[in-house]
Structures are given as structure tokens and as C-alpha cells.
Design a protein around this motif. Structure first.
Motif, PDB file in Angstrom:
ATOM      1  N   GLU A  98      -5.908   6.819  -2.871  1.00 37.40           N
ATOM      2  CA  GLU A  98      -5.673   6.260  -1.891  1.00 37.40           C
ATOM      3  C   GLU A  98      -6.565   5.058  -2.333  1.00 37.40           C
ATOM      4  OE1 GLU A  98      -4.723   5.462   0.916  1.00 37.40           O
ATOM      5  OE2 GLU A  98      -4.375   7.552   1.727  1.00 37.40           O
ATOM      6  N   ALA A 113      -3.643   2.567  -4.053  1.00 37.06           N
ATOM      7  CA  ALA A 113      -2.869   1.982  -2.662  1.00 37.06           C
ATOM      8  C   ALA A 113      -3.543   0.977  -2.503  1.00 37.06           C
ATOM      9  CB  ALA A 113      -2.240   2.966  -2.377  1.00 37.06           C
ATOM     10  N   HIS A 155       0.818  -1.315   0.099  1.00 31.75           N
ATOM     11  CA  HIS A 155      -0.552   0.255   0.188  1.00 31.75           C
ATOM     12  C   HIS A 155       0.631   1.519   0.114  1.00 31.75           C
ATOM     13  CE1 HIS A 155      -3.270   2.051   1.299  1.00 31.75           C
ATOM     14  NE2 HIS A 155      -2.880   3.568   1.648  1.00 31.75           N
ATOM     15  N   HIS A 175       1.770   4.029  -3.497  1.00 34.15           N
ATOM     16  CA  HIS A 175       1.903   5.306  -3.356  1.00 34.15           C
ATOM     17  C   HIS A 175       3.499   5.609  -3.833  1.00 34.15           C
ATOM     18  CE1 HIS A 175      -2.707   6.198  -0.838  1.00 34.15           C
ATOM     19  NE2 HIS A 175      -1.712   5.706  -0.025  1.00 34.15           N
ATOM     20  N   TYR A 224     -10.838   5.608   0.565  1.00 31.46           N
ATOM     21  CA  TYR A 224      -9.926   4.670   0.171  1.00 31.46           C
ATOM     22  C   TYR A 224     -11.246   3.513  -1.163  1.00 31.46           C
ATOM     23  CZ  TYR A 224      -7.386   6.106   3.967  1.00 31.46           C
ATOM     24  OH  TYR A 224      -7.010   7.057   4.948  1.00 31.46           O
TER      25      TYR A 224
HETATM   26 ZN    ZN Z   1      -3.024   5.279   1.799  1.00 28.55          ZN
END
Ligand code: ZN
Ligand code: ZN
Length: 588
Positions: free
Chosen positions: A450, A453, A419, A425, A534
Motif C-alpha cells: 500500500e 501505491a 494508485h 499496484h 497506507y
Molecule cells: Zn491500494
């Protein structure tokens, strides 16, 4: 390679008659738009100097406009003027790449109007007036000499009193939660003025007279911050009696903020329903995995009838597989080359070995923020180093360290590295810096960042990274966190959820520890929509990929899809999708 050439031929054949003329038209509109965008950014930074500093643009470090009503009128005028200027361009006459900037500017204009006229956090969130991070960014700007940085601060400090006069006038029924946060965070800012600043002065070669002026101005700043904190503190007792504004923004504002912040291709309600569906799906998958693994870890012991209970027992047992506290940083460091090898061997996307990623101990000024985080070089420092900040567990008690290590056990730690670093990222940041416009960087979309990731966690496991039922079980636990972040945020703000409901969701249904639940609930009281980014981003990217696979059939290449996607920087997923589905993901 062959495919790209073929596509290019088809493209040339189609437009061969008007090719020269069209190319000229397109590029002149595009280049006019480029000039316009640059002008927009230049003006944006004079109006928002603190934001400029935070993205690494240091020309206006000494400015500090007072955030009063006159300033908001100035902001609205700026927005109105650029709204008119922007719409002199026609979006469909621009190249897809510029069109995305057009859309981002359009969204920024709408979002700013919403913030000023409707959302009005300048009235109820006093923590928005904390200047500590900005002071730090100014003094940390290594390309200027320390003497110059301190001179800049001296000019800025003199403007702090007027800044807090305006802040105080803006505040109108603040929430208790944001007031408490402000009081806590301002302490750090005062500490900066008392300690860090003095340390920097000692390292400088400023004259005695200059130091005297700097200290005098720092004193003014300290005095007005103290007064502001005292004023806020005096508001607290009355708030505790329940007559403060609620931190819950309500459904109408939440819906609008969701639209502006995440630019999703789905309505809030549709995405929320998807989150509920995903939760049920993940629970069912985890239950099947638990059945498979039960005999391995529990032998002939009776399987609990409650499937959530069964999953929890397995998670608790497997969580004891973790590294030693003193090895935490080095274990992370060692895993990164493994991730690089896996990405390369499976042709998942091109990595740039010339762009450094440095694992470091989280710097003190960031401590207490998160266990691990990533600091990417901004759009004005494109070749810069990316730091993977890891907080060592030295300050934890034995019990705290054990609880933390169980959370970041051998399985979860690898998902975390995917992630934060590779191909999450860190890689997204490198691609964004390589190819995207300043507009795409500074007006970038949180759901894309987000979402990417979160998407790569799932993608790496699909590709067979460390393939095992244990790893998959913990991926699902991690995925539940993303799903439940959204469910929690939505319900806290729109459906008046209290702590007990949060606890039921996160502890019982997402298998989290109580400390994690407390922190997450607190975060939901202080932010709005961010926790929804997310799941929203992940869902959009994943569905987009699945649609692209269907659409392009045999021609679909996973690495090309990833590289083309990332080449648009942090633009909203739905805009990237509109372009790539039209062009074909293999076209260079
Ligand atoms: Zn993140
Ligand atoms: Zn242990």
C-alpha cells in the motif's frame, strides 16, 4: 550504465584476493538456504491448504483441516521446528536478498505464535470461518478441467461438517460486529452452493453417479453452514444487551499486531505522531491553495474565516467536475496510456509492455467490495493477466451515482488510476512477480504494497503530472484519507473512539461524505492495523527516498531507486532500506 560498471570495478578491486573463495562460501550458504526455504513453503502449504489455494497453489485444494485445538498444537510445533531450523543459518552470512527471506520467516514465526497464543481471533471472529472464497477459488482454477475441479469440491464438501464442529467449539464470546459480518457473508456462501455450483455442474460432463455424490456432499456442507449461521444468530440478542466482547483490541494487542503486520522502522507511537503532524501540514497547504484559487471560483465573495470551511467550499465546487456515469469505465481505460507515456517520458521507472493490464467490470462474486480494485496474478501464475476491476455505476440511483462521481471526480480519478494501476499496484505486482522469491510474495508486507501505491501518487505530482492547483488540492484530500485512516484505526482500537469522533475527524478534517465515513468506521470495527498500512508504508518509502538522495548526491537516479526498490518484491521497507543504503542504489 557507466556508473554501474564503475561501481563493479571498485567492488572487484576490494575483494579480488578472496573473491573466488568468498563467492563459493556465500553461494553455498545461500543455496542451502534456498533448499530450506523451499522445504518450508512445501510444508506450509500442507498445513495451510486454504492459504495455498488463495495464492494459486492448487495441489491441496481437496484438503480442509478442522481448525481444532489439536490443529493449533500442530501449527505451534511446525513453528517451533522451523524456528530452530531457521536459526541454524546466520542472517549476516546470507546474501542481502536471502537475508530478507530470513527476516520474513522470522517475523512469520513470531506472528503465528502471537495469533495463536495472544490475539486468538479464532475465538471471537466467526467470519474467519467463511469458506465461500475458497470454494470459488477451487472452481475458478482454469488449468484443471471443470470435472476435476468439481470432483475436488466433492471431496472437500465431505469435510465441511467436521470443520464447523471445530469452529463452533472455538468460538468464545465473539464480537457482535464480527458475528453480524459472518452471518451476512455466509449467505453468499450458501448462494454459491445453491446456484453457482449447480450452474457449473450443468456445464460439466460428470456422470450421473458422480453428480449424485457431489450433490450429497454439497448438501452436508450446506446443512452444517446453516446450522452454524443459526447458532450464531441465536447468540445475537444477548449480545445486543452489551455483554459481548468489544471489537476494540486495546493498545497492548494493537501495538504487537502493528509490529508483526507492518514491520515498520518506527514505533507505533512515533508513526502516530507523524500522522498528526502530517495532518496539520496538509491542512496548512490546502488553506494556501484555497486562498490562491478562491477568486477564480468565488470572485469577490467573502472568504470564510474558518479555513476548513473555506477548503470544503472549494472542494465541493470542484467536485462537480466529473465524467458522466455511463462513461466511468471508458474514462479510466483512456487515462492509462497517458500514465504510461508520462512514466516513460520522465524516466520514472521501466515498464514492461509485455505484461497485460485489462480493465474489466468487477466480477459479480467481488461486487460490493470496492469501487475499483486490482487483481494481480499470484506467485504461481507469474505471466498471468492483471485485472483492474471497476464497478460500473449501473446499479446506483441517480443520487448515489452523483455522490460517487463527485467523490471520484476528474482529479481524484487520475490519482486513483496512479494508485491502482500505473505506476502503483499493477507495476509493483509485475516487478514483484518478475524477481522476488515465493517467500517474499506469500509473506509480503502490506505496508510496502500500500505504501508504494501511495508513494507514487505523491511522486507523480512532484514530477509534474497534470500540474495544477486543483489537482494538488485533491491530492491533499486523498492524502488526508491515508493519514486519517491511521488516526482513526489507532483511536478506535486504543482510545475507545466512538462514531462521533470518527465523524469529526473524517467529515470535518478530511472532507469526506457521510456514507464514506460510515463505511470507514465500520471497516475500523472489523479490521485492525490494516488501515494503518497506507500512511506507515508511504512515510517509510518517502523518507527512505529523501535519505537516499542526501546520501548518494549526484549519483542518485530516481528510476534506479524505484527499480531497485521494487526488485525486492513486497519485503518490509526497513529491510530494503538496510540493503540499498549499504550497497548504493545504482549498483546492479
Ligand atoms: Zn491500494
Ligand atoms: Zn454532477
Amino acid at each position: 550504465m557507466k556508473k554501474s560498471i564503475l561501481l563493479l570495478f571498485v567492488f572487484c578491486a576490494l575483494v579480488t584476493n578472496t573473491f573466488a573463495q568468498q563467492k563459493e562460501n556465500v553461494s553455498s550458504v545461500d543455496s542451502a538456504f534456498g533448499v530450506f526455504s523451499k522445504q518450508f513453503i512445501d510444508e506450509l502449504w500442507t498445513l495451510y491448504p486454504l492459504w495455498a489455494t488463495s495464492v494459486g497453489y492448487h495441489q491441496y485444494d481437496s484438503l480442509l483441516p478442522a481448525p481444532d485445538a489439536k490443529y493449533r498444537i500442530k501449527e505451534l510445533r511446525f513453528i517451533a521446528r522451523y524456528d530452530t531450523l531457521l536459526h541454524k543459518f546466520k542472517a549476516d552470512e546470507l546474501s542481502p536478498y536471502s537475508r530478507m527471506d530470513f527476516r520474513l520467516m522470522e517475523n512469520f514465526i513470531g506472528s503465528t505464535r502471537f495469533q495463536i497464543n495472544k490475539f486468538k481471533s479464532y475465538e471471537w471472529d466467526p467470519s474467519g470461518y467463511n469458506l465461500g472464497g475458497n470454494f470459488f477459488d477451487v472452481v475458478d482454477y482454469k488449468k484443471a478441467s471443470l470435472n476435476d475441479r468439481l470432483r475436488t469440491l466433492a471431496v472437500k464438501f465431505a469435510k465441511v461438517p467436521a470443520y464447523y464442529v471445530a469452529a463452533k467449539a472455538n468460538i468464545n464470546k465473539p464480537t457482535r460486529e464480527h458475528t453480524e459480518l459472518a452471518i451476512q457473508q455466509f449467505k453468499g456462501t450458501l448462494l454459491f452452493l445453491e446456484k453457482d455450483l449447480q450452474d457449473s455442474i450443468k456445464l460439466s460432463s460428470l456422470s450421473v453417479a458422480e453428480i449424485a455424490v457431489l450433490n450429497q456432499h454439497a448438501g452436508l456442507a450446506k446443512k452444517s453452514i446453516n446450522e452454524f449461521v443459526n447458532w450464531l444468530s441465536a447468540l445475537l440478542p444477548a449480545m445486543n444487551e452489551g455483554n459481548s466482547r468489544s471489537f476494540r483490541i486495546g493498545k497492548t494487542l494493537y501495538e504487537q499486531k502493528y509490529k508483526y503486520d507492518l514491520c515498520a522502522g518506527y514505533s507505533l507511537q512515533d508513526m502516530y505522531n507523524k500522522a498528526l503532524e502530517r495532518k496539520s501540514f496538509v491542512h496548512a497547504e490546502m488553506s494556501k491553495l484555497a486562498d490562491r484559487m478562491w477568486p477564480v471560483y468565488f470572485g469577490s465573495q467573502t472568504v470564510p474565516a474558518d479555513s476548513l470551511q473555506k477548503i470544503k467550499l472549494l472542494i465541493d465546487t470542484l467536485s462537480t467536475h466529473h465524467c458522466k456515469r455511463e462513461d466511468f469505465l471508458s474514462v479510466i481505460e483512456k487515462q492509462l496510456p497517458e500514465l504510461v507515456t508520462f512514466v516513460n517520458q520522465n524516466h520514472l521507472l521501466g515498464l514492461d509492455p509485455t505484461k497485460p493490464l485489462e480493465v474489466r467490470k468487477t466480477p459479480d462474486y467481488m461486487a460490493g467490495v470496492a469501487g475499483a480494485s486490482l487483481s494481480s496474478p499470484g506467485p504461481y501464475d507469474r505471466g498471468g493477466v492483471t485485472y483492474y476491476n471497476v464497478t460500473p455505476l449501473t446499479n446506483y440511483s441517480a443520487t448515489e451515482a452523483e455522490s460517487y462521481l463527485r467523490e471520484y471526480n476528474d482529479y481524484v480519478l487520475q490519482i486513483l488510476n496512479i494508485h491502482e494501476a500505473i505506476p502503483g499496484h499493477y507495476v509493483q505486482g509485475i516487478y514483484a512477480n518478475r524477481s522476488s522469491s515465493i517467500i517474499k510474495s506469500v509473506l509480503g508486507n502490506g505496508a510496502t504494497i500500500e505504501g508504494w501505491a501511495c508513494y507514487v501518487e505523491r511522486m507523480m505530482l512532484e514530477q509534474g503530472y497534470k500540474d495544477s492547483p486543483e489537482m494538488l488540492l485533491f491530492y491533499y484530500k486523498w492524502n488526508l484519507r491515508e493519514v486519517c485512516n491511521f488516526i482513526l484505526d489507532y483511536n478506535v482500537h486504543c482510545n475507545n473512539w466512538q462514531y462521533e469522533s470518527a465523524q469529526r475527524l473524517l467529515q470535518t478534517e478530511a472532507f469526506q461524505q457521510e456514507t464514506e465515513v460510515k463505511e470507514k468506521y465500520k471497516r475500523a470495527t472489523l479490521s485492525q492495523v490494516q488501515l494503518a498500512s497506507y500512511f506507515t508504508g508511504l512515510t517509510e518509502i518517502y523518507e527512505f527516498r529523501e535519505e537516499a538522495k542526501l546520501r548518494f548526491g549526484d549519483k542518485f537516479k530516481l528510476n534506479k531507486f524505484h527499480e531497485r526498490f521494487l526488485s525486492f518484491g513486497s519485503a518490509p521497507v526497513k529491510e530494503i532500506k538496510a540493503v540499498l543504503m549499504k550497497q548504493g542504489q545504482n549498483k546492479e
